[in-house]
Design a protein around this motif. Structure first.
Motif, mmCIF file in Angstrom:
data_model
loop_
_atom_site.group_PDB
_atom_site.id
_atom_site.type_symbol
_atom_site.label_atom_id
_atom_site.label_comp_id
_atom_site.label_asym_id
_atom_site.label_seq_id
_atom_site.Cartn_x
_atom_site.Cartn_y
_atom_site.Cartn_z
ATOM 1 N N ASP A 166 139.479 4.914 -22.218
ATOM 2 C CA ASP A 166 139.419 4.310 -23.545
ATOM 3 C C ASP A 166 138.040 4.509 -24.176
ATOM 4 N N LEU A 167 136.992 4.264 -23.404
ATOM 5 C CA LEU A 167 135.625 4.428 -23.915
ATOM 6 C C LEU A 167 135.383 5.867 -24.374
ATOM 7 N N GLN A 168 135.778 6.828 -23.568
ATOM 8 C CA GLN A 168 135.573 8.236 -23.938
ATOM 9 C C GLN A 168 136.410 8.618 -25.153
ATOM 10 N N SER A 169 137.627 8.088 -25.242
ATOM 11 C CA SER A 169 138.474 8.439 -26.385
ATOM 12 C C SER A 169 137.903 7.894 -27.690
ATOM 13 N N ARG A 170 137.177 6.782 -27.622
ATOM 14 C CA ARG A 170 136.577 6.224 -28.834
ATOM 15 C C ARG A 170 135.424 7.076 -29.348
ATOM 16 N N ARG A 171 134.911 7.954 -28.532
ATOM 17 C CA ARG A 171 133.835 8.843 -28.969
ATOM 18 C C ARG A 171 134.367 10.003 -29.804
ATOM 19 N N LEU A 172 135.679 10.217 -29.748
ATOM 20 C CA LEU A 172 136.301 11.289 -30.532
ATOM 21 C C LEU A 172 136.634 10.779 -31.930
#
Length: 181
Positions: free
Chosen positions: A143-149
């Protein structure tokens, strides 16, 4: 008052039925669907007359939607819901994350720590707690990494994933099942 076509009415009613399954009020979801479909700001009175609700019901639902960051009150006392499905999804996910993911992580970490320290929790149970904690931590990391996109990049990834899944579905569906569809 907005005139609803049969398809608009059906979709609004469907969202009203779907909402309680997600822990949301029916009127809240119906109003959100109306604002999404309308694509324009609407006053409390317009919403109430369109959906045959009282202004009190509409005000309560709008306050709920506002807490979920799914509507915005405009300067002219109207309410606006995003006309973009991805904005709706991201707002819902952000609230779910805030309301559910962090408390789950805190609880699971505490349970894991206690299970390791207490000396009474059976090893198999400690393992299950640890596995559940690892799963939720993995989901939180994704989830954290996807929010960077950007939302555009995420929508492309999801669209590509959907295309690939449909392609695989066709490839692995037997000829007999294809004829039945």
């Amino acid at each position: 008052m907005m005139n609803l076509s049969p398809s608009m009415y059906r979709l609004i009613q469907y969202f009203g039925e779907l909402g309680p399954r997600w822990g949301l009020k029916s009127d809240t979801c119906r109003i959100h669907a109306l604002l999404y479909l309308a694509g324009i700001s609407m006053s409390t009175q317009e919403i109430a007359s369109t959906l045959n609700l009282s202004e009190t019901q509409v005000s309560e639902a709008l306050a709920d939607l506002n807490q979920w960051n799914m509507v915005r009150k405009q300067a002219n006392e109207t309410w606006d819901g995003s006309g973009e499905p991805w904005d709706v999804l991201f707002a819902a996910l952000e609230e779910r994350r805030r309301r559910e993911m962090q408390p789950a992580l805190e609880t699971l970490r505490l349970c894991h720590h206690e299970a390791v320290q207490d000396g009474t929790t059976p090893p198999a149970v400690r393992t299950r707690i640890n596995q559940l904690l690892a799963l939720v931590e993995d989901l939180a990391a994704i989830d954290l990494q996807s929010r960077r996109l950007s939302s555009n990049a995420v929508s492309r990834l999801v669209s590509f994933g959907g295309f690939a899944a449909r392609l695989l579905n066709r490839a692995f569906t037997s000829p007999t099942n294809r004829k039945q569809k």
